[in-house]
Design a protein around this motif. Sequence first.
Motif, PDB file in Angstrom:
ATOM      1  N   GLU A   1       0.848  -1.189   0.000  1.00 16.27           N
ATOM      2  CA  GLU A   1       0.000   0.000   0.000  1.00 16.27           C
ATOM      3  C   GLU A   1       0.885   1.241   0.000  1.00 16.27           C
ATOM      4  OE1 GLU A   1      -4.155  -0.964   2.126  1.00 16.27           O
ATOM      5  OE2 GLU A   1      -2.462  -0.911   3.513  1.00 16.27           O
TER       6      GLU A   1
ATOM      7  N   ALA B   1      -3.316  10.347 -11.324  1.00 17.41           N
ATOM      8  CA  ALA B   1      -4.688  10.077 -11.759  1.00 17.41           C
ATOM      9  C   ALA B   1      -5.697  10.527 -10.706  1.00 17.41           C
ATOM     10  CB  ALA B   1      -4.859   8.591 -12.053  1.00 17.41           C
ATOM     11  N   LEU B   2      -5.345  10.364  -9.430  1.00 13.29           N
ATOM     12  CA  LEU B   2      -6.226  10.821  -8.349  1.00 13.29           C
ATOM     13  C   LEU B   2      -6.385  12.333  -8.415  1.00 13.29           C
ATOM     14  CD1 LEU B   2      -7.829  10.490  -5.713  1.00 13.29           C
ATOM     15  CD2 LEU B   2      -5.642  10.563  -4.486  1.00 13.29           C
TER      16      LEU B   2
ATOM     17  N   TYR C   1      -9.763   2.307 -20.693  1.00 14.08           N
ATOM     18  CA  TYR C   1      -8.734   1.467 -20.085  1.00 14.08           C
ATOM     19  C   TYR C   1      -8.875   0.056 -20.654  1.00 14.08           C
ATOM     20  CZ  TYR C   1      -5.448  -0.268 -16.615  1.00 14.08           C
ATOM     21  OH  TYR C   1      -4.339  -0.812 -16.007  1.00 14.08           O
TER      22      TYR C   1
ATOM     23  N   GLU D   1      -8.680  13.091 -11.272  1.00 13.67           N
ATOM     24  CA  GLU D   1     -10.078  12.723 -11.032  1.00 13.67           C
ATOM     25  C   GLU D   1     -10.763  13.685 -10.080  1.00 13.67           C
ATOM     26  OE1 GLU D   1     -12.473   9.044  -8.973  1.00 13.67           O
ATOM     27  OE2 GLU D   1     -10.931   8.560 -10.451  1.00 13.67           O
TER      28      GLU D   1
ATOM     29  N   GLN E   1       4.401   2.649  -9.881  1.00 14.47           N
ATOM     30  CA  GLN E   1       2.990   2.662 -10.247  1.00 14.47           C
ATOM     31  C   GLN E   1       2.208   3.700  -9.452  1.00 14.47           C
ATOM     32  OE1 GLN E   1       1.191   0.832 -12.633  1.00 14.47           O
ATOM     33  NE2 GLN E   1       3.270   0.478 -13.376  1.00 14.47           N
ATOM     34  N   SER E   2       2.608   3.906  -8.209  1.00 15.39           N
ATOM     35  CA  SER E   2       1.870   4.833  -7.359  1.00 15.39           C
ATOM     36  C   SER E   2       1.990   6.272  -7.838  1.00 15.39           C
ATOM     37  CB  SER E   2       2.350   4.724  -5.905  1.00 15.39           C
ATOM     38  OG  SER E   2       3.612   5.354  -5.723  1.00 15.39           O
TER      39      SER E   2
ATOM     40  N   THR F   1       1.854   7.304 -10.977  1.00 15.71           N
ATOM     41  CA  THR F   1       0.772   7.529 -11.934  1.00 15.71           C
ATOM     42  C   THR F   1      -0.584   7.469 -11.236  1.00 15.71           C
ATOM     43  OG1 THR F   1       0.762   5.171 -12.533  1.00 15.71           O
ATOM     44  CG2 THR F   1       2.120   6.632 -13.855  1.00 15.71           C
ATOM     45  N   SER F   2      -0.711   6.640 -10.206  1.00 17.12           N
ATOM     46  CA  SER F   2      -1.975   6.579  -9.462  1.00 17.12           C
ATOM     47  C   SER F   2      -2.248   7.899  -8.756  1.00 17.12           C
ATOM     48  CB  SER F   2      -1.930   5.434  -8.442  1.00 17.12           C
ATOM     49  OG  SER F   2      -1.887   4.173  -9.078  1.00 17.12           O
TER      50      SER F   2
END
Length: 224
Positions: A33, A150-151, A198, A154, A143-144, A146-147
């Motif tokens: 996480e 993206a958050l 996606y 959004e 990866q986080s 880009t997450s």
Amino acid sequence: MPESPPAAPTVDSLRPPAGSDEPPVHRRTIEIEVFVRDEYLVVIGTLADVRPWASGEFGPRELHRMELAIVVRRADMTITDAVADMKTFPHVECTDIEPKFSELIGLSVARGYTSAVQERFGRERGCSHLEFLARAIGPAVVQSVTSAAALQFETGGVYPDGGRALSFLANTCHVFIQDGPGSQKIDAGWRPGMFGLYPAPTVTEIRRRIAEGDTGEVAVDTSR
């Protein structure tokens, strides 16, 4: 007439069906996480090894439960803090190695991370389970990024730095090889989550949509 060659196996064809007399003899799970905390990423990884069949009467059902936490500075993807914590382990001496994992401090998770981890903690220099977990954490941090972007998109409709931060993905895989499809998509103006599609469409499709005036915007809930 010659026989047809056997069909290539698929994952589903190799998986025992429901009700099979092939129960798993071992199960390893890894959970990672990542949390955004100001200018840092806080990463907590957990590795567990379980014998699903074990009753615990003649041996443990859970063999390992080990945690590794790191703090990564977002500006340069450098580890600024690290701590290992063995919850379940087979030998009382296992925990002696925990302090060594502070040597993760100073490493960059963006480039050369895996080899640096192996050099410091591989084989007799560390714990094979925590070393494996440390290696798994690196790609999860990547990866986080880009997450997190993206958050932000959004919840606010805007990518940080206009999406330029995504350039760190260069040469991280066959899609993002230099001048490959991933890099071309970024250069064309694509950002993760655009068009609400996606997986992301091809470079040609992205260019067509943008040329036709599609900004790629999706519905954004700004109330959160």
